[in-house]
Write an enzyme that holds these catalytic residues in place. Structure first.
Site, PDB file in Angstrom:
ATOM      1  CG  ASP A 163      48.343  37.917  49.575  1.00 51.59           C
ATOM      2  OD1 ASP A 163      49.424  38.532  49.538  1.00 51.59           O
ATOM      3  OD2 ASP A 163      47.291  38.341  49.057  1.00 51.59           O
ATOM      4  CE  LYS A 200      50.167  45.863  48.516  1.00 51.42           C
ATOM      5  NZ  LYS A 200      49.445  47.031  48.008  1.00 51.42           N
ATOM      6  CD1 TRP A 216      43.926  43.007  49.580  1.00 53.29           C
ATOM      7  CD2 TRP A 216      43.879  42.321  47.452  1.00 53.29           C
ATOM      8  NE1 TRP A 216      44.065  44.115  48.768  1.00 53.29           N
ATOM      9  CE2 TRP A 216      44.040  43.722  47.462  1.00 53.29           C
ATOM     10  CE3 TRP A 216      43.819  41.665  46.226  1.00 53.29           C
ATOM     11  CZ2 TRP A 216      44.139  44.484  46.296  1.00 53.29           C
ATOM     12  CZ3 TRP A 216      43.912  42.415  45.051  1.00 53.29           C
ATOM     13  CH2 TRP A 216      44.083  43.800  45.097  1.00 53.29           C
TER      14      TRP A 216
HETATM   15  N1  PMP Z   1      47.159  40.763  48.110  1.00 57.03           N
HETATM   16  C1  PMP Z   1      47.236  41.832  48.909  1.00 57.03           C
HETATM   17  C2  PMP Z   1      47.159  41.639  50.394  1.00 57.03           C
HETATM   18  C3  PMP Z   1      47.386  43.101  48.348  1.00 57.03           C
HETATM   19  O1  PMP Z   1      47.453  44.174  49.145  1.00 57.03           O
HETATM   20  C4  PMP Z   1      47.463  43.245  46.950  1.00 57.03           C
HETATM   21  C5  PMP Z   1      47.665  44.580  46.274  1.00 57.03           C
HETATM   22  N2  PMP Z   1      47.203  45.680  46.904  1.00 57.03           N
HETATM   23  C6  PMP Z   1      47.346  42.104  46.157  1.00 57.03           C
HETATM   24  C7  PMP Z   1      47.221  40.880  46.773  1.00 57.03           C
HETATM   25  C8  PMP Z   1      47.414  42.187  44.658  1.00 57.03           C
HETATM   26  O2  PMP Z   1      48.731  42.406  44.322  1.00 57.03           O
HETATM   27  P1  PMP Z   1      49.232  42.702  42.837  1.00 57.03           P
HETATM   28  O3  PMP Z   1      48.731  44.057  42.476  1.00 57.03           O
HETATM   29  O4  PMP Z   1      50.724  42.628  42.998  1.00 57.03           O
HETATM   30  O5  PMP Z   1      48.698  41.642  41.962  1.00 57.03           O
END
Ligand code: PMP
Length: 358
Positions: free
Chosen positions: A171, A195, A101
């Protein structure tokens, strides 16, 4: 029957919250309608929004210098929105990259402004967070961005990175509200709700008010100023998700707040890591001092055994254990709402599977 839910997100929600939602789904007390049927500009919804916002404020100990926003677009949109809003007039942003990410956050930021990689642990296969020695920070940066918990690799910062006073952007999608934060170090925290704090479709953005100055060059919807000024009601927000976030915050408080969640997370994750460390059959993916309390990633001796394990688990009512397609292996996501009992059942299955196949 409810399963033992190890999904990575959307993920398990607290059962007491779901029961409240079921009870109130058709008629909220004294309102004669569901939260999904009421105007987002009505007084009752205002109270629901206030309940969610104040829940987050109480849990994280946020003072008035922070705004709490509920936006659309997921954490993914924040990869762009944060640099769009903050890397103006030559401002520079540093990125600590230690997983999938973080890679995405940096790539999007570089489309918007002077975003620079200050550390990257790809050469260590993203098994750990960077050390101070391998981090080169720009003392004049506007912010340092990090991903507190890399959901795919199962790698978590044990504490905030040191930045010499440069504000953090985090994040926190996969560990928000799972432990106390040193909030004064942060300028911005964002997290998709799906989550640890609610259903998908809402993103919580906690941002220092001084970072929400209007910028007429930005699209209205992409400007933090718009949403801070209008209290997330510039356009129609995800009212149902906001309602649930309020309930989840109160559930967290009922279990001792963020300290309570931290203790619960340590107990759960230790059960699985102990099982991994006791055996040669299971191999943890993350280095020990970067292990995640939220996503426990591990491997078995072969991909065939991993597939067999995931299948046998599913047959026994343990769902979502297959690792992310990009890294393989197995992953147990044990967010706040996953009950210790589910983890005990998993550890029991691990023992039994090793006895038969080890
Ligand atoms: N950052 C992290 C650490 C994630 O785990 C995720 C989703 N698994 C995201 C960003 C992306 O999130 P979204 O699907 O809400 O755009």
């Amino acid at each position: 029957m409810r399963v033992h839910n190890f999904n990575a997100g959307p993920a398990a929600l607290p059962l007491p919250v779901l029961e409240t939602v079921r009870h109130e789904l058709i008629e909220l007390p004294d309102l004669g309608m569901s939260v999904m049927e009421m105007s987002h500009r009505s007084q009752p919804f205002d109270a629901i929004l206030e309940r969610a916002e104040s829940g987050i404020r109480r849990l994280l100990g946020l003072a008035d210098d922070f705004a709490v926003l509920f936006l659309g677009g997921g954490a993914s949109l924040q990869f762009s929105m944060a640099p769009m809003n903050l890397l103006q007039n030559g401002a520079r942003g540093d990125y600590l990259v230690n997983g999938s990410w973080g890679v995405k956050a940096l790539a999007e930021a570089q489309k918007e402004g002077a975003a620079r990689e200050a550390a990257n642990t790809k050469s260590a296969a993203f098994r750990r967070v960077p050390t101070r020695e391998e981090t080169s920070l720009d003392a004049g940066a506007k912010y340092v961005h990090f991903t507190s918990n890399e959901t795919i690799e199962g790698v978590q910062w044990p504490r905030e990175p040191q930045t010499g006073g440069v504000p953090l952007i985090c994040d926190a999608s996969s560990d928000i509200l799972s432990r106390p934060l040193d909030i004064q170090k942060y300028g911005l925290i964002y997290a998709g709700a799906q989550k640890n704090i609610g259903p998908s479709g809402a993103t919580v953005v906690i941002v220092k008010k001084e970072w929400t100055a209007p910028n007429p060059k930005l699209a209205t919807m992409l400007s933090y100023a718009t949403h801070a000024k209008e209290r997330s009601l510039y356009n129609t927000p995800n009212t149902f998700a906001i309602y649930m976030i309020g309930l989840v915050c109160e559930w967290i408080e009922s279990l001792g707040g963020l300290e309570g969640m931290q203790t619960r997370a340590a107990q759960k994750s230790n059960l699985i890591y102990d099982a991994i460390d006791r055996s040669d059959f299971y191999q943890g993916f993350a280095d020990k001092d970067s292990r995640s309390q939220m996503n426990v990633t591990f491997r078995l001796p072969s991909e065939e055994l991993e597939a067999q394990f995931a299948q046998e688990a599913e047959n026994a009512g343990l769902i979502g254990l297959k690792g992310h397609r990009s890294v393989g292996g197995l992953r147990a996501s044990i967010y706040n709402a996953v009950e210790p009992e589910s983890v005990r059942v998993l550890v029991e299955l691990m023992r039994e599977f090793e006895r038969v196949n080890g």
